[in-house]
Design a protein around this motif. Structure first.
Motif, mmCIF file in Angstrom:
data_model
loop_
_atom_site.group_PDB
_atom_site.id
_atom_site.type_symbol
_atom_site.label_atom_id
_atom_site.label_comp_id
_atom_site.label_asym_id
_atom_site.label_seq_id
_atom_site.Cartn_x
_atom_site.Cartn_y
_atom_site.Cartn_z
ATOM 1 N N SER A 269 0.831 -1.203 0.000
ATOM 2 C CA SER A 269 0.000 0.000 0.000
ATOM 3 C C SER A 269 0.864 1.249 0.000
ATOM 4 O O SER A 269 1.966 1.266 0.567
ATOM 5 C CB SER A 269 -0.907 0.011 1.242
ATOM 6 N N VAL A 270 0.389 2.298 -0.635
ATOM 7 C CA VAL A 270 1.073 3.581 -0.623
ATOM 8 C C VAL A 270 0.704 4.311 0.664
ATOM 9 O O VAL A 270 -0.479 4.516 0.950
ATOM 10 C CB VAL A 270 0.691 4.430 -1.850
ATOM 11 N N ASN A 271 1.699 4.657 1.431
ATOM 12 C CA ASN A 271 1.463 5.380 2.678
ATOM 13 C C ASN A 271 1.023 6.814 2.367
ATOM 14 O O ASN A 271 1.685 7.531 1.624
ATOM 15 C CB ASN A 271 2.745 5.389 3.515
ATOM 16 N N ASP A 272 -0.089 7.223 2.926
ATOM 17 C CA ASP A 272 -0.607 8.585 2.793
ATOM 18 C C ASP A 272 -1.324 8.880 4.101
ATOM 19 O O ASP A 272 -2.551 8.793 4.192
ATOM 20 C CB ASP A 272 -1.553 8.683 1.598
ATOM 21 N N SER A 273 -0.549 9.218 5.123
ATOM 22 C CA SER A 273 -1.106 9.234 6.473
ATOM 23 C C SER A 273 -0.712 10.474 7.270
ATOM 24 O O SER A 273 0.355 11.052 7.088
ATOM 25 C CB SER A 273 -0.650 7.991 7.244
ATOM 26 N N PHE A 274 -1.616 10.847 8.170
ATOM 27 C CA PHE A 274 -1.354 11.845 9.196
ATOM 28 C C PHE A 274 -1.267 11.110 10.534
ATOM 29 O O PHE A 274 -2.112 10.265 10.847
ATOM 30 C CB PHE A 274 -2.456 12.900 9.231
ATOM 31 N N ASN A 275 -0.238 11.443 11.309
ATOM 32 C CA ASN A 275 0.066 10.695 12.525
ATOM 33 C C ASN A 275 0.230 11.635 13.711
ATOM 34 O O ASN A 275 0.795 12.724 13.601
ATOM 35 C CB ASN A 275 1.364 9.907 12.340
ATOM 36 N N LEU A 276 -0.262 11.176 14.853
ATOM 37 C CA LEU A 276 -0.166 11.942 16.101
ATOM 38 C C LEU A 276 0.318 11.028 17.214
ATOM 39 O O LEU A 276 -0.064 9.858 17.287
ATOM 40 C CB LEU A 276 -1.519 12.553 16.458
ATOM 41 N N LYS A 277 1.169 11.573 18.088
ATOM 42 C CA LYS A 277 1.623 10.845 19.275
ATOM 43 C C LYS A 277 1.600 11.789 20.480
ATOM 44 O O LYS A 277 2.141 12.895 20.420
ATOM 45 C CB LYS A 277 3.038 10.311 19.089
ATOM 46 N N TYR A 278 0.938 11.337 21.541
ATOM 47 C CA TYR A 278 0.902 12.096 22.807
ATOM 48 C C TYR A 278 1.529 11.244 23.891
ATOM 49 O O TYR A 278 1.180 10.060 24.049
ATOM 50 C CB TYR A 278 -0.538 12.444 23.183
#
Length: 282
Positions: A269-278
């Motif tokens: 799969s082609v990665n097309d992502s928004f990522n958050l880490k708290y």
């Protein structure tokens, strides 16, 4: 809060995003942030809670020739809630040890799917494991970690097989401003209930960051993985790149934001992502 407390905040440890066959768009361990492995030694026991969240658009995929073609068109939202207990053993205060438990959640929306399959959600397969590290120099951290992923998730999002994720990790502080944190390792998978056993996956992840101000730390991300062909499943690989920003909100808390996309790949799969880490330490 003391510098020791601030250093412990960065203990969030790597985790696999693969919490279901439908949701595996990102490369292994790409949830890590900058300073992920800038870990202390000779400290009193502490706890860390980390919440990850990712929104992935599966509009494109790489085929067997490495060309980008239409993907499933689904959108996946995944989360991982992680608790970590870490300590420095009395027998050797020059090392650090941690144990963690990670509970994933998955939600997938696909309007083109048959009725009843357009919205799939549930609890993913739980991960648990340990990490151990030491600091050969004041600005360098070296360690090893190993996790077991247990197929106890909700039926529709579980991979239905056992996994072992083991890797080496490091953090190198390059003066007061620059830093490189990364890991390299493998994922072994057992046989799924379908009778198929995926091939061995090798991966590496890198975060190059610059501490621009007391609060802001922009970074560049590079992630890659390679999975061997096995049981009729083809060889697959991907190389991803991303940009992000770590916000040091308080001495015991931080937020990291990142956008990632695939640079090249095959049968992936082609990665097309928004990522958050708290992350929160207490």
């Amino acid at each position: 809060m003391t510098h020791r407390y601030s250093a412990l905040l960065r203990l969030s440890f790597v985790s696999l995003l693969g919490v279901g066959a439908h949701a595996q768009a990102q490369t292994t361990f790409d949830v890590i942030g900058p300073r992920e492995y800038e870990l202390p030694v000779d400290f009193e026991p502490f706890n860390v809670f980390v919440q990850y969240a990712t929104v992935q658009d599966n509009a494109r995929a790489y085929n067997d020739d490495g060309d980008r073609v239409a993907g499933s068109g689904s959108k996946a939202t995944t989360g991982m809630s992680k608790y970590v207990r870490f300590w420095s053993p009395e027998s050797n205060r020059n090392i650090g040890v941690a144990w963690e438990v990670i509970v994933p959640t998955v939600a997938i929306r696909d309007r083109s799917a048959p009725e009843g399959d357009r919205h799939i959600s549930g609890i993913g397969d739980t991960l648990t494991g340990f990490a151990i590290w030491y600091r050969p120099r004041s600005h360098i951290t070296l360690g090893f970690q190993s996790f077991l992923q247990i197929p106890i998730g909700t039926e529709r999002v579980s991979d239905t097989n056992w996994k072992n994720l083991s890797s080496l990790f490091w953090d190198w502080r390059l003066g007061d401003k620059f830093g490189w944190t990364g890991d390299a390792g493998f994922v072994w998978q057992g046989e799924r209930t379908s009778g198929v056993q995926p091939g061995l996956t090798w991966h590496s992840n890198h975060r190059f960051a610059y501490r621009a101000t007391k609060r802001l730390e922009p970074f560049i991300a590079l992630d890659n993985e390679h999975t061997r062909a096995n049981d009729g499943l083809p060889e697959a690989w991907a190389l991803d790149g991303g940009v992000g920003l770590m916000i040091h909100t308080f001495d015991n808390q931080s937020i990291s934001l990142r956008y990632s996309t695939s640079l090249d790949g095959r049968n992936h799969s082609v990665n097309d992502s928004f990522n958050l880490k708290y992350a929160y330490v207490w």
